[in-house]
Design a protein around this motif. Structure first.
Motif, short mmCIF file in Angstrom:
data_model
loop_
_atom_site.label_atom_id
_atom_site.label_comp_id
_atom_site.label_asym_id
_atom_site.label_seq_id
_atom_site.Cartn_x
_atom_site.Cartn_y
_atom_site.Cartn_z
N ARG A 19 -8.21 -35.26 7.11
CA ARG A 19 -6.76 -35.32 6.94
C ARG A 19 -6.36 -34.87 5.53
O ARG A 19 -5.38 -34.14 5.36
CB ARG A 19 -6.28 -36.74 7.23
CG ARG A 19 -4.83 -36.81 7.57
CD ARG A 19 -4.43 -38.23 7.90
NE ARG A 19 -4.50 -38.44 9.33
CZ ARG A 19 -4.02 -39.51 9.93
NH1 ARG A 19 -3.46 -40.47 9.25
NH2 ARG A 19 -4.10 -39.64 11.24
N LEU A 20 -7.11 -35.30 4.53
CA LEU A 20 -6.80 -34.91 3.15
C LEU A 20 -7.01 -33.40 2.94
O LEU A 20 -6.21 -32.75 2.24
CB LEU A 20 -7.67 -35.70 2.16
CG LEU A 20 -7.32 -37.18 2.03
CD1 LEU A 20 -8.37 -37.90 1.16
CD2 LEU A 20 -5.92 -37.36 1.45
N ALA A 21 -8.05 -32.85 3.54
CA ALA A 21 -8.31 -31.41 3.40
C ALA A 21 -7.18 -30.61 4.04
O ALA A 21 -6.71 -29.60 3.48
CB ALA A 21 -9.65 -31.05 4.03
N ASP A 23 -4.14 -31.69 4.51
CA ASP A 23 -2.96 -31.92 3.68
C ASP A 23 -2.94 -30.96 2.49
O ASP A 23 -1.89 -30.41 2.15
CB ASP A 23 -2.94 -33.38 3.21
CG ASP A 23 -1.60 -33.78 2.64
OD1 ASP A 23 -0.56 -33.45 3.26
OD2 ASP A 23 -1.57 -34.43 1.59
N ARG A 24 -4.09 -30.72 1.87
CA ARG A 24 -4.16 -29.77 0.76
C ARG A 24 -3.79 -28.36 1.23
O ARG A 24 -3.10 -27.63 0.52
CB ARG A 24 -5.56 -29.76 0.14
CG ARG A 24 -5.83 -30.93 -0.78
CD ARG A 24 -7.11 -30.75 -1.58
NE ARG A 24 -8.29 -30.54 -0.78
CZ ARG A 24 -9.07 -31.52 -0.28
NH1 ARG A 24 -8.77 -32.78 -0.52
NH2 ARG A 24 -10.13 -31.24 0.43
N ARG A 25 -4.24 -27.97 2.41
CA ARG A 25 -3.93 -26.64 2.93
C ARG A 25 -2.46 -26.49 3.30
O ARG A 25 -1.96 -25.37 3.38
CB ARG A 25 -4.79 -26.33 4.16
CG ARG A 25 -6.23 -26.08 3.81
CD ARG A 25 -6.97 -25.53 4.99
NE ARG A 25 -8.38 -25.38 4.66
CZ ARG A 25 -9.13 -24.39 5.10
NH1 ARG A 25 -8.62 -23.47 5.89
NH2 ARG A 25 -10.39 -24.31 4.77
N ARG A 27 0.09 -28.23 1.71
CA ARG A 27 0.94 -28.73 0.61
C ARG A 27 2.09 -27.78 0.28
O ARG A 27 3.21 -28.21 0.04
CB ARG A 27 0.09 -28.98 -0.62
CG ARG A 27 0.87 -29.67 -1.73
CD ARG A 27 0.00 -30.29 -2.77
NE ARG A 27 -0.67 -31.46 -2.20
CZ ARG A 27 -1.94 -31.77 -2.41
NH1 ARG A 27 -2.68 -31.02 -3.17
NH2 ARG A 27 -2.47 -32.83 -1.85
N ASP A 28 1.84 -26.47 0.29
CA ASP A 28 2.88 -25.52 -0.09
C ASP A 28 4.01 -25.41 0.94
O ASP A 28 5.03 -24.81 0.67
CB ASP A 28 2.27 -24.13 -0.34
CG ASP A 28 1.76 -23.49 0.93
OD1 ASP A 28 0.95 -24.13 1.64
OD2 ASP A 28 2.16 -22.34 1.21
N SER A 32 5.27 -33.72 3.68
CA SER A 32 4.24 -34.72 3.44
C SER A 32 3.27 -34.80 4.62
O SER A 32 3.53 -34.25 5.70
CB SER A 32 4.89 -36.09 3.26
OG SER A 32 5.46 -36.52 4.49
N GLN A 33 2.17 -35.52 4.41
CA GLN A 33 1.21 -35.72 5.49
C GLN A 33 1.88 -36.39 6.69
O GLN A 33 1.68 -35.95 7.82
CB GLN A 33 0.03 -36.56 4.98
CG GLN A 33 -1.09 -36.67 5.99
CD GLN A 33 -2.26 -37.44 5.43
OE1 GLN A 33 -2.39 -38.62 5.71
NE2 GLN A 33 -3.09 -36.79 4.64
N ARG A 108 -2.89 -22.94 10.25
CA ARG A 108 -3.75 -23.38 9.14
C ARG A 108 -4.76 -24.43 9.59
O ARG A 108 -5.90 -24.43 9.13
CB ARG A 108 -2.90 -23.90 8.00
CG ARG A 108 -2.11 -22.79 7.35
CD ARG A 108 -1.39 -23.27 6.14
NE ARG A 108 -0.44 -22.28 5.68
CZ ARG A 108 0.28 -22.42 4.58
NH1 ARG A 108 0.14 -23.51 3.84
NH2 ARG A 108 1.13 -21.49 4.23
#
Length: 142
Positions: A19-21, A23-25, A27-28, A32-33, A108
């Motif tokens: 989930r964090l990975a 979220d990083r992809r 972010r732009d 939010s998550q 993504r």
């Protein structure tokens, strides 16, 4: 550490890291998550989702979901629509802009899935999916 302990830790940590990975992809995209998860669940679900159902799927409290939906609505990504059968219930639906954003999220997410899982043999992935689905079914029954 027992094999059960290793499995539990690996399952929990992998889900969190996945989930964090993602979220990083994403972010732009400016969401939010909780926002992109909400959009994905709305897009994937057959039929309308109430705010409470969406909160359960995203695994947040109802009050948290209300503020998430407020932000998504303000951004023009979702609308609250009164239920035809119960005026107290509000369904959350994607706007055309929300559908466009979901397309980006899905693209993504698919790319990330291929990047992460592409080096694992399909038979091992299938076996792991079977195990995880069996665990989910057992938990749902209990």
């Amino acid at each position: 550490m027992s094999v059960e302990d290793r499995f539990s830790a690996a399952l929990h940590n992998t889900a969190r890291m996945w989930r964090l990975a993602l979220d990083r992809r994403l972010r732009d995209l400016g969401v939010s998550q909780a926002g992109w998860l909400s959009i994905a669940y709305i897009a994937k679900t057959q039929g309308p989702l109430s705010q409470g159902e969406l909160a359960n799927l995203v695994q947040v409290e109802a009050a948290t979901m209300v503020s998430t939906i407020d932000r998504l609505e303000k951004a023009g990504l979702v609308l609250r629509v009164a239920s035809e059968s119960d005026r107290r219930v509000k369904h959350v639906v994607l706007t055309p802009a929300g559908e466009v954003l979901y397309g980006k999220v899905r693209t993504r997410a698919d790319e990330m899935r291929r990047d992460i899982l592409g080096h694992i043999e399909p038979e091992k992935l299938a076996m792991t999916a079977d195990i995880l689905e069996n665990i989910q079914a057992f938990i749902e029954k209990t």
